[in-house]
Structure formats: structure tokens, C-alpha cells
Design an enzyme around this catalytic site. Structure first.
Site, PDB file in Angstrom:
ATOM      1  N   HIS A 159     -25.057 -88.920  35.730  1.00 52.74           N
ATOM      2  CA  HIS A 159     -26.462 -88.092  35.837  1.00 52.74           C
ATOM      3  C   HIS A 159     -27.626 -88.194  33.988  1.00 52.74           C
ATOM      4  O   HIS A 159     -28.477 -87.857  34.329  1.00 52.74           O
ATOM      5  CB  HIS A 159     -25.888 -86.597  34.875  1.00 52.74           C
ATOM      6  CG  HIS A 159     -25.291 -85.443  35.996  1.00 52.74           C
ATOM      7  ND1 HIS A 159     -25.243 -85.219  37.171  1.00 52.74           N
ATOM      8  CD2 HIS A 159     -23.683 -85.655  35.451  1.00 52.74           C
ATOM      9  CE1 HIS A 159     -24.662 -84.427  37.202  1.00 52.74           C
ATOM     10  NE2 HIS A 159     -23.355 -84.441  36.621  1.00 52.74           N
ATOM     11  N   ASP A 195     -19.325 -88.448  43.403  1.00 52.05           N
ATOM     12  CA  ASP A 195     -18.566 -87.332  42.659  1.00 52.05           C
ATOM     13  C   ASP A 195     -19.288 -85.671  42.867  1.00 52.05           C
ATOM     14  O   ASP A 195     -19.992 -85.878  44.169  1.00 52.05           O
ATOM     15  CB  ASP A 195     -18.967 -87.161  41.109  1.00 52.05           C
ATOM     16  CG  ASP A 195     -19.408 -86.309  39.947  1.00 52.05           C
ATOM     17  OD1 ASP A 195     -17.740 -86.894  39.014  1.00 52.05           O
ATOM     18  OD2 ASP A 195     -19.206 -85.338  40.295  1.00 52.05           O
ATOM     19  N   HIS A 197     -20.748 -83.859  41.720  1.00 55.33           N
ATOM     20  CA  HIS A 197     -22.300 -83.642  41.472  1.00 55.33           C
ATOM     21  C   HIS A 197     -23.265 -84.223  41.660  1.00 55.33           C
ATOM     22  O   HIS A 197     -22.512 -85.449  41.241  1.00 55.33           O
ATOM     23  CB  HIS A 197     -22.120 -83.590  39.590  1.00 55.33           C
ATOM     24  CG  HIS A 197     -21.328 -81.792  39.220  1.00 55.33           C
ATOM     25  ND1 HIS A 197     -19.778 -82.204  38.734  1.00 55.33           N
ATOM     26  CD2 HIS A 197     -21.645 -80.663  38.521  1.00 55.33           C
ATOM     27  CE1 HIS A 197     -19.533 -81.349  38.231  1.00 55.33           C
ATOM     28  NE2 HIS A 197     -20.075 -80.338  38.667  1.00 55.33           N
ATOM     29  N   ASP A 284     -13.910 -84.864  40.867  1.00 56.13           N
ATOM     30  CA  ASP A 284     -13.513 -83.158  40.905  1.00 56.13           C
ATOM     31  C   ASP A 284     -14.214 -82.702  41.910  1.00 56.13           C
ATOM     32  O   ASP A 284     -14.842 -81.378  41.739  1.00 56.13           O
ATOM     33  CB  ASP A 284     -15.346 -82.841  39.677  1.00 56.13           C
ATOM     34  CG  ASP A 284     -16.252 -83.571  39.532  1.00 56.13           C
ATOM     35  OD1 ASP A 284     -16.896 -83.573  39.035  1.00 56.13           O
ATOM     36  OD2 ASP A 284     -16.421 -84.562  40.611  1.00 56.13           O
TER      37      ASP A 284
HETATM   38  N1  FKS Z   1     -19.554 -73.819  35.200  1.00 52.96           N
HETATM   39  C1  FKS Z   1     -19.103 -75.405  34.750  1.00 52.96           C
HETATM   40  C2  FKS Z   1     -20.691 -75.694  33.812  1.00 52.96           C
HETATM   41  C3  FKS Z   1     -20.673 -77.551  34.377  1.00 52.96           C
HETATM   42  N2  FKS Z   1     -22.027 -77.786  34.275  1.00 52.96           N
HETATM   43  C4  FKS Z   1     -21.984 -79.285  34.042  1.00 52.96           C
HETATM   44  C5  FKS Z   1     -21.450 -80.369  34.707  1.00 52.96           C
HETATM   45  C6  FKS Z   1     -21.311 -81.246  34.473  1.00 52.96           C
HETATM   46  C7  FKS Z   1     -20.720 -82.290  35.566  1.00 52.96           C
HETATM   47  C8  FKS Z   1     -20.253 -83.859  35.209  1.00 52.96           C
HETATM   48  C9  FKS Z   1     -20.280 -84.670  36.445  1.00 52.96           C
HETATM   49  O1  FKS Z   1     -18.752 -84.503  36.495  1.00 52.96           O
HETATM   50  O2  FKS Z   1     -20.832 -84.770  37.574  1.00 52.96           O
HETATM   51  C10 FKS Z   1     -19.862 -86.462  35.692  1.00 52.96           C
HETATM   52  F1  FKS Z   1     -19.126 -87.200  36.569  1.00 52.96           F
HETATM   53  F2  FKS Z   1     -21.198 -86.975  35.427  1.00 52.96           F
HETATM   54  F3  FKS Z   1     -18.873 -86.583  34.530  1.00 52.96           F
HETATM   55 ZN    ZN Z   2     -18.892 -84.431  38.854  1.00 48.39          ZN
END
Ligand code: FKS
Ligand code: ZN
Length: 342
Positions: A159, A195, A197, A284
Site C-alpha cells: 500500500h 493479497d 487488498h 488474507d
Molecule cells: N475493517 C478492517 C479495516 C482494515 N483496514 C486496513 C486494511 C489493511 C490491509 C493491509 C494488507 O493486508 O493489504 C497488507 F498486505 F498491506 F498488509
Molecule cells: Zn491485505
């Protein structure tokens, strides 16, 4: 397969994050990397070696010096104010506001971030710096002739943009490794981000370039973090037009759905004919992940690794996310074992 790992990740442990209106313990915690390391050992995946120190220069090839200076100096400034809690951003220069860096440590943190999921603690800089050195050491191993390597990075990086931290990410480990390949004479690098995200940071870093193809499978940004990048119509810009492929998928996506997108992504990578592949390996996508909504099962990760192996490219795996900590080791190492056809 060689794993590169640094104990420095223990220096970074945020106290809390805002989840559904409540301050909760950070999901991105040290146990994540410890469980993966233990699984690597239990499965005798291969040797685990420490990171070598390649210095700041390869990091500065990707990240803005102002952001690096801020991140490196933020805790000392915060501690000098008599503060002991985590330093967290809480105001960002969004629409109608000026993109001008303030003097305040909080204002500067908002200037260099896009969400509140990036606590800075006393050891965050060292942990993030070492995580990038882990990726660079694994990159060196492949540039020296190895066909694969696993950069057990923590904190994650995909990110993080050139001058933005966010989503648990400070320095973009995969982008730093990709740039190192290019600086060492490689002409085409593909990055496959699996991933859950979208890797908004990685996409933005290479968006206007054709020497890196970015392919990402992820939760639909219309309903999922990071929300504001990751749509299918983002295909690159300028010289980079056609070198960015986003494959957003709906909540509840299982292996049949997810693997169909993987097939499409692998076809794009094959068409690009890269000399090396970097995989931003987040697990994830797992059915039991506490903050994500795909439905992959642990055996699916073996199939994921095998499909990636079929690309027949030197492959650098860079650890990203995954929060079902009891299964994170099994799922991450399953990808690596599937890749090795064990
Ligand atoms: N209600 C859940 C809110 C979560 N908000 C942030 C999510 C971040 C994901 C981080 C990731 O898993 O993409 C990384 F690989 F960068 F670690
Ligand atoms: Zn993630």
C-alpha cells in the site's frame, strides 16, 4: 527455497487501530512473521538467512526523500514532546485542502499517509528499513542466479506509494526489489499481487512505466480497502498504458472464481515475457481471515503456488498481508511448497 528473515520486525508492534468504531489491538502483529518462520522450519522449506544491509540508496530509488526523512525522524520528534503512545495520523490533505507540508509532526504525518493504519513506534523505522533489506537480499539471491526466494517481510509494503504510507505499510518492499532488478540491468519485471487488498502503492509507483507490469487480484475497491484505487479501468498511463491489470473480485470469491482471475493474470504476465516475477504474497484471501471476505482454503494455496510455477520464471515471493494468524504459516508456506511441486 531460501528464506530471508530479520528479527528486527519485532521492533514494530502498533498498540491499536480503529476498527468498526473501536480501538482494537493491531491485526498486523509480530506473531504473523514468527508463525510463518516456524512453518518454514517445520516443513524444512530450506535455509533461513538474515538480511544484508544494502543501505538507503535502493529505498530512495522508490520513495520520496521527504517521506523517508519524516519516517526516520518522527519518533524522536514525538518522544521529545513527552509522548509515549503510538504516533498516528488523523488529518489528511484531501479535496479542497492544500497539498502543502505543515510544520507539525501530526500535519506532516497526514501529508505522508492516506489512512490511520500506520502507527509509528520507537522501532518502526528500523523494522521497516530491515523489511526492505530482507526484500533486497532475496532479490540479490535471484539476481545471482537462484530460481526462487522468499522475502519474509514484516511490516508489509504494497500500500506504500512513493510518498505515502498506509494500510500497515511504510516502505514498498516489492517495489524496492523491482527497481533493484531494473537498476541491475533487467528490462522487464512483472509483479503479481495476490493479497486480498489492492496494492495501490505498487500500482502508483509503476503506473506510467512499461518496464514493470503490475497485475493484482483483490477485493472490489467499491466495497473494500483501499477503496480509492484498484478498479478494472485502471490500465496504466502514458508509456505505462496497458501495463497495469486490475482484477477486482466480489466478496465471497472462492477458488473457482479466484483461480479464473489468476489464469487471466498469468496470461497477461506470459504475454509480457518478463525476465523475473515478483509475487506480493498476501494470504488474507483465506476463508477465516478476520478482516477479509474471500473464501480460499489452505489446500488452495498449494494450487496457487503450482499455477505461479507454471509461468516458468525466476520468482521472488515478498510477504504482504494475512491475519488468521493460526493458519498464516500453513497458507503462506503452502504457496511456496506448491511452487516447488513438493
Ligand atoms: N475493517 C478492517 C479495516 C482494515 N483496514 C486496513 C486494511 C489493511 C490491509 C493491509 C494488507 O493486508 O493489504 C497488507 F498486505 F498491506 F498488509
Ligand atoms: Zn491485505
Amino acid at each position: 527455497m531460501l528464506t530471508i528473515y530479520s528479527d528486527d520486525h519485532h521492533l514494530h508492534h502498533g498498540r491499536c487501530e480503529l476498527i468498526d468504531g473501536q480501538l482494537m489491538p493491531c491485526f498486523e502483529k509480530p506473531e504473523r512473521a514468527d508463525f510463518i518462520r516456524e512453518r518454514v522450519l517445520a516443513r524444512q522449506l530450506g535455509p533461513i538467512e538474515p538480511a544484508r544491509d544494502w543501505g538507503l540508496a535502493p529505498i530512495a530509488r522508490v520513495h520520496d526523500q521527504g517521506m523517508l526523512d519524516f519516517l526516520q525522524g518522527a519518533w524522536a520528534r514525538w518522544a521529545a514532546l513527552g509522548q509515549e503512545g503510538d504516533l498516528l495520523p488523523y488529518t489528511w490533505p484531501t479535496r479542497t485542502l492544500r497539498q502543502q507540508k505543515p510544520d507539525s509532526v501530526h500535519g506532516q504525518f497526514g501529508y505522508y499517509s492516506f489512512d490511520a493504519g500506520v502507527p509509528i513506534t520507537a522501532g518502526t523505522w528500523q523494522a521497516a528499513y530491515s523489511s526492505a533489506q530482507v526484500a533486497l537480499t532475496a532479490q540479490h539471491h535471484i539476481a545471482s542466479g537462484a530460481t526462487s526466494a522468499f522475502a519474509l517481510c514484516r511490516p508489509p509494503g504494497h500500500h506504500a506509494a512513493a510518498d505515502l504510507m498506509g494500510g500497515y505499510c511504510y516502505l514498498n518492499n516489492a517495489a524496492i526489489a523491482a527497481q533493484a532488478f531494473l537498476d541491475q540491468g533487467y528490462r522487464r519485471v512483472a509483479i503479481l499481487d495476490v493479497d486480498y487488498h489492492h496494492g495501490n502503492g505498487t500500482q502508483s509507483i509503476f503506473y506510467e512505466r512499461s518496464d514493470v507490469l503490475f497485475v493484482s487480484l483483490h477485493g472490489d475497491p467499491a466495497i473494500e480497502f483501499p477503496f480509492f484505487l484498484g478498479y478494472a479501468d485502471e490500465t496504466g498511463a502514458g508509456a505505462g498504458e496497458g501495463y497495469n491489470l486490475n482484477l477486482p473480485l466480489p466478496a465471497g470469491s472462492d477458488w473457482p472464481v479466484w483461480s479464473a482471475a489468476l489464469k487471466q493474470g498469468c496470461q497477461a504476465i506470459d504475454d509480457y515475457q518478463p525476465e523475473v516475477l515478483i509475487v506480493s504474497l498476501g494470504v488474507d484471501t483465506f476463508e477465516l481471515d478476520p478482516i477479509s471476505r474471500f473464501k480460499l482454503t489452505s489446500p488452495d494455496y498449494l494450487k496457487m503456488g503450482a499455477r505461479i510455477r507454471a509461468l516458468n520464471l525466476p520468482t521472488l515471493f515478498v510477504m504482504e498481508g494475512g491475519y488468521a494468524v493460526e493458519a498464516i504459516g500453513i497458507n503462506a508456506v503452502n504457496v511456496l511448497e506448491g511452487f516447488e511441486q513438493r
